[in-house]
Design a protein around this motif. Structure first.
Motif, PDB file in Angstrom:
ATOM      1  N   LEU A 135      29.008  90.682  23.068  1.00 40.59           N
ATOM      2  CA  LEU A 135      29.353  90.419  24.460  1.00 40.59           C
ATOM      3  C   LEU A 135      28.992  89.003  24.883  1.00 40.59           C
ATOM      4  O   LEU A 135      29.725  88.371  25.656  1.00 40.59           O
ATOM      5  CB  LEU A 135      28.657  91.433  25.374  1.00 40.59           C
ATOM      6  CG  LEU A 135      29.067  92.893  25.189  1.00 40.59           C
ATOM      7  CD1 LEU A 135      28.358  93.777  26.209  1.00 40.59           C
ATOM      8  CD2 LEU A 135      30.578  93.057  25.308  1.00 40.59           C
ATOM      9  N   LEU A 136      27.868  88.503  24.411  1.00 43.49           N
ATOM     10  CA  LEU A 136      27.416  87.181  24.829  1.00 43.49           C
ATOM     11  C   LEU A 136      28.051  86.053  24.014  1.00 43.49           C
ATOM     12  O   LEU A 136      27.800  84.880  24.286  1.00 43.49           O
ATOM     13  CB  LEU A 136      25.898  87.087  24.730  1.00 43.49           C
ATOM     14  CG  LEU A 136      25.101  88.114  25.567  1.00 43.49           C
ATOM     15  CD1 LEU A 136      23.607  87.889  25.412  1.00 43.49           C
ATOM     16  CD2 LEU A 136      25.504  88.050  27.040  1.00 43.49           C
ATOM     17  N   ALA A 137      28.900  86.416  23.058  1.00 43.91           N
ATOM     18  CA  ALA A 137      29.540  85.403  22.212  1.00 43.91           C
ATOM     19  C   ALA A 137      30.511  84.530  23.002  1.00 43.91           C
ATOM     20  O   ALA A 137      30.887  83.443  22.535  1.00 43.91           O
ATOM     21  CB  ALA A 137      30.278  86.074  21.052  1.00 43.91           C
ATOM     22  N   VAL A 138      30.935  84.966  24.190  1.00 44.16           N
ATOM     23  CA  VAL A 138      31.879  84.166  24.981  1.00 44.16           C
ATOM     24  C   VAL A 138      31.167  83.116  25.827  1.00 44.16           C
ATOM     25  O   VAL A 138      31.820  82.275  26.449  1.00 44.16           O
ATOM     26  CB  VAL A 138      32.731  85.062  25.910  1.00 44.16           C
ATOM     27  CG1 VAL A 138      33.533  86.057  25.093  1.00 44.16           C
ATOM     28  CG2 VAL A 138      31.874  85.761  26.945  1.00 44.16           C
ATOM     29  N   TYR A 194      36.183  88.334  31.218  1.00 52.58           N
ATOM     30  CA  TYR A 194      36.646  89.244  30.175  1.00 52.58           C
ATOM     31  C   TYR A 194      36.059  90.639  30.376  1.00 52.58           C
ATOM     32  O   TYR A 194      34.863  90.803  30.634  1.00 52.58           O
ATOM     33  CB  TYR A 194      36.253  88.723  28.793  1.00 52.58           C
ATOM     34  CG  TYR A 194      36.838  87.370  28.479  1.00 52.58           C
ATOM     35  CD1 TYR A 194      38.201  87.212  28.239  1.00 52.58           C
ATOM     36  CD2 TYR A 194      36.024  86.236  28.434  1.00 52.58           C
ATOM     37  CE1 TYR A 194      38.738  85.961  27.948  1.00 52.58           C
ATOM     38  CE2 TYR A 194      36.548  84.977  28.147  1.00 52.58           C
ATOM     39  CZ  TYR A 194      37.909  84.847  27.917  1.00 52.58           C
ATOM     40  OH  TYR A 194      38.442  83.613  27.643  1.00 52.58           O
ATOM     41  N   ASP A 195      36.903  91.644  30.234  1.00 55.29           N
ATOM     42  CA  ASP A 195      36.451  93.030  30.299  1.00 55.29           C
ATOM     43  C   ASP A 195      35.709  93.373  29.004  1.00 55.29           C
ATOM     44  O   ASP A 195      35.676  92.585  28.050  1.00 55.29           O
ATOM     45  CB  ASP A 195      37.664  93.947  30.483  1.00 55.29           C
ATOM     46  CG  ASP A 195      37.305  95.314  31.045  1.00 55.29           C
ATOM     47  OD1 ASP A 195      36.100  95.646  31.094  1.00 55.29           O
ATOM     48  OD2 ASP A 195      38.219  96.071  31.424  1.00 55.29           O
ATOM     49  N   LEU A 196      35.120  94.562  28.972  1.00 51.76           N
ATOM     50  CA  LEU A 196      34.479  95.015  27.733  1.00 51.76           C
ATOM     51  C   LEU A 196      35.507  95.116  26.619  1.00 51.76           C
ATOM     52  O   LEU A 196      36.673  95.464  26.872  1.00 51.76           O
ATOM     53  CB  LEU A 196      33.835  96.388  27.942  1.00 51.76           C
ATOM     54  CG  LEU A 196      32.608  96.473  28.843  1.00 51.76           C
ATOM     55  CD1 LEU A 196      32.145  97.918  28.930  1.00 51.76           C
ATOM     56  CD2 LEU A 196      31.475  95.596  28.336  1.00 51.76           C
ATOM     57  N   PRO A 197      35.123  94.848  25.388  1.00 52.27           N
ATOM     58  CA  PRO A 197      36.040  95.046  24.265  1.00 52.27           C
ATOM     59  C   PRO A 197      36.528  96.495  24.216  1.00 52.27           C
ATOM     60  O   PRO A 197      35.805  97.420  24.582  1.00 52.27           O
ATOM     61  CB  PRO A 197      35.188  94.707  23.043  1.00 52.27           C
ATOM     62  CG  PRO A 197      34.100  93.824  23.562  1.00 52.27           C
ATOM     63  CD  PRO A 197      33.825  94.305  24.952  1.00 52.27           C
ATOM     64  N   GLU A 198      37.743  96.668  23.743  1.00 48.37           N
ATOM     65  CA  GLU A 198      38.360  97.982  23.741  1.00 48.37           C
ATOM     66  C   GLU A 198      37.540  99.002  22.947  1.00 48.37           C
ATOM     67  O   GLU A 198      37.392 100.158  23.356  1.00 48.37           O
ATOM     68  CB  GLU A 198      39.770  97.894  23.156  1.00 48.37           C
ATOM     69  CG  GLU A 198      40.555  99.208  23.185  1.00 48.37           C
ATOM     70  CD  GLU A 198      40.763  99.750  24.592  1.00 48.37           C
ATOM     71  OE1 GLU A 198      40.849 100.994  24.746  1.00 48.37           O
ATOM     72  OE2 GLU A 198      40.826  98.944  25.538  1.00 48.37           O
ATOM     73  N   GLU A 199      36.961  98.568  21.820  1.00 45.10           N
ATOM     74  CA  GLU A 199      36.198  99.522  21.011  1.00 45.10           C
ATOM     75  C   GLU A 199      34.947 100.014  21.749  1.00 45.10           C
ATOM     76  O   GLU A 199      34.552 101.180  21.599  1.00 45.10           O
ATOM     77  CB  GLU A 199      35.808  98.904  19.671  1.00 45.10           C
ATOM     78  CG  GLU A 199      34.900  97.680  19.742  1.00 45.10           C
ATOM     79  CD  GLU A 199      35.663  96.361  19.798  1.00 45.10           C
ATOM     80  OE1 GLU A 199      35.094  95.336  19.389  1.00 45.10           O
ATOM     81  OE2 GLU A 199      36.827  96.381  20.253  1.00 45.10           O
ATOM     82  N   LEU A 200      34.365  99.156  22.544  1.00 46.62           N
ATOM     83  CA  LEU A 200      33.190  99.569  23.303  1.00 46.62           C
ATOM     84  C   LEU A 200      33.583 100.511  24.431  1.00 46.62           C
ATOM     85  O   LEU A 200      32.877 101.479  24.725  1.00 46.62           O
ATOM     86  CB  LEU A 200      32.460  98.339  23.850  1.00 46.62           C
ATOM     87  CG  LEU A 200      31.088  98.574  24.481  1.00 46.62           C
ATOM     88  CD1 LEU A 200      30.184  99.337  23.536  1.00 46.62           C
ATOM     89  CD2 LEU A 200      30.441  97.248  24.858  1.00 46.62           C
ATOM     90  N   LYS A 201      34.729 100.233  25.058  1.00 44.97           N
ATOM     91  CA  LYS A 201      35.220 101.144  26.088  1.00 44.97           C
ATOM     92  C   LYS A 201      35.521 102.528  25.507  1.00 44.97           C
ATOM     93  O   LYS A 201      35.232 103.560  26.123  1.00 44.97           O
ATOM     94  CB  LYS A 201      36.483 100.577  26.738  1.00 44.97           C
ATOM     95  CG  LYS A 201      36.220  99.558  27.829  1.00 44.97           C
ATOM     96  CD  LYS A 201      37.474  99.334  28.654  1.00 44.97           C
ATOM     97  CE  LYS A 201      37.135  98.705  29.983  1.00 44.97           C
ATOM     98  NZ  LYS A 201      38.322  98.600  30.854  1.00 44.97           N
ATOM     99  N   GLN A 202      36.087 102.548  24.322  1.00 41.64           N
ATOM    100  CA  GLN A 202      36.394 103.821  23.689  1.00 41.64           C
ATOM    101  C   GLN A 202      35.116 104.590  23.360  1.00 41.64           C
ATOM    102  O   GLN A 202      35.055 105.814  23.538  1.00 41.64           O
ATOM    103  CB  GLN A 202      37.224 103.591  22.423  1.00 41.64           C
ATOM    104  CG  GLN A 202      38.643 103.112  22.697  1.00 41.64           C
ATOM    105  CD  GLN A 202      39.414 102.846  21.420  1.00 41.64           C
ATOM    106  OE1 GLN A 202      38.890 103.011  20.313  1.00 41.64           O
ATOM    107  NE2 GLN A 202      40.665 102.420  21.550  1.00 41.64           N
TER     108      GLN A 202
END
Length: 405
Positions: free
Chosen positions: A311-314, A43-51
């Motif tokens: 991030l570590l929730a997955v 999984y890539d970084l969540p979109e909100e973190l990328k923003q």
């Protein structure tokens, strides 16, 4: 070769980042590739973190200025994270990982059972690869020493040592569980004294075989003399939750390496870190290149630590999917699948009489690639990263189809 290049490099095989497919192939291929060959988080970084990262780059990072060359904020954040993993409360003044200098021997007075890590115990590298190279320079360069590895293991230890002209001493692992053959390791170290072994490299859990260090292996590492540096690579710590960081205060000749490339989803940012005695981290600071970590990478790592719960929730999903993969692949009589403490599996094909197992492994890797799944052929077997649920289903289906022929 060009006449000014060292002749021993002619025989060196470079590390291949994507042996199953060229880097970036998925962006241009008609087949959507399941990239299960490099042990990344699927999984890539969540979109909100990328923003948030994009905004920080646009508004706060000055591209014309050098990054923080001392990594001060990042080291503090890493120390806090390491202590959290050791169940150590936030630092109180004077509560330091404080052991005697390396060259004096002995541990001196009684230390508390849990001793906090501080920024002085942290060194940050451009990936763990830079830290490995710096450790080799600090200990073995100029004929001062050789390294020991137990194969199969992460190939970059031997490759990097060879590029620096440092001899590599090795022993095999046991075939049943891939634990180090300790007697063979002792013989190899004792018999190679010119130059003597100065570093022992281990991975916890090992790559490509996914097994964590055993009690016997840890006891052996603990028994090694203080003039041998023990490098414990915990690249997959977040998946195994096995760490030896709580023993660092007992062993000033131990160093632990970790990375942001796996569980923290920052493989493209190239951020690794070491946890060690302050004298050792200070030496690494002398050796590393100045401004070795870009501002954007430092910021991304700090953001990842600040959002670590997200991030570590997955990871529970990865562990659950790992169990499903092992159960599914173990059903095939042609496969031998080993337990895993990491985010990948290791397996081998049971070759029939007269067949070459290595040839079968190569064929399977190529057949899976043709169908859109990249895996790695290494260490005499196949290593498969645990992907998303859909990727794992495709892997099982494709591998089952291949094995039925």
């Amino acid at each position: 070769m060009l006449p000014f290049i060292r002749k021993d490099l002619a025989e060196l095989t470079a590390y291949t980042p994507h042996p199953g497919g060229a880097s970036g192939e998925s962006a241009h291929s008609e087949i959507v590739l399941d990239r299960l060959d490099t042990n990344e988080c699927p999984y890539d970084l969540p979109e909100e973190l990328k923003q948030k990262l994009a905004w920080t780059y646009q508004q706060l990072i000055e591209t014309n200025r050098y990054p923080d060359g001392g990594h001060a904020a990042l080291k503090e954040a890493i120390a806090q994270y390491v202590n959290e993993g050791l169940n150590i409360p936030p630092l109180v003044k004077g509560d330091l990982l404080n052991v005697p200098p390396l060259n004096k021997g002995g541990l001196g007075g009684v230390l508390p059972p849990k001793t906090a890590i501080t920024a002085d115990n942290i060194s940050v590298g451009n990936g763990s690869d830079e830290l490995i190279r710096s450790l080799l320079i600090a200990t073995c360069l100029g004929g001062a020493g050789s390294i020991f590895v137990a194969n199969p293991t992460f190939s970059m230890y031997g490759i990097t040592a060879t590029t620096l002209g440092i001899p590599v001493v090795s022993a095999r692992r046991r075939e049943d569980n891939f634990a180090i053959d300790i007697n063979a390791a002792k013989r190899a170290i004792d018999q190679n004294q010119n130059p003597p072994v100065r570093i022992v490299f281990v991975v916890h859990p090992n790559s490509p075989t996914a097994n964590a260090l055993t009690i016997n292996e840890i006891e052996w590492l603990s028994s090694l003399p203080e003039n041998i540096l023990v490098v414990i690579d915990e690249a997959y710590f977040e998946f195994s939750q096995n760490t030896l960081a709580d023993r660092l205060h007992q062993h000033p000749n131990w160093i632990i390496l970790r990375t942001f490339s796996k569980a923290f989803r920052l493989a493209s940012m190239r951020v690794g870190y070491a946890i060690a005695h302050p004298e050792l981290t200070a030496t690494l600071e002398k050796i590393r290149l100045p401004y070795n970590l870009p501002s954007f990478s430092q910021t991304a790592a700090e953001f990842a630590l600040a959002q670590r719960q997200l991030l570590l929730a997955v990871i529970p999903e990865t562990i659950s999917e790992r169990a499903k993969l092992i159960a599914a692949l173990t059903q095939h009589q042609k496969l031998q699948v080993w337990p895993s403490a990491a985010n990948f599996l290791y397996l081998r094909v049971k070759a029939a009489e007269g067949e070459s197992a290595e040839q079968k492994h190569q064929q399977i890797m190529q057949q899976l690639k043709a169908q859109g799944t990249l895996i790695r052929h290494t260490g005499g077997g196949l290593r498969i990263t645990v992907g998303t649920p859909d990727e794992n289903v495709r892997t099982c289906d494709r591998l089952a189809a291949i094995l039925t022929y």
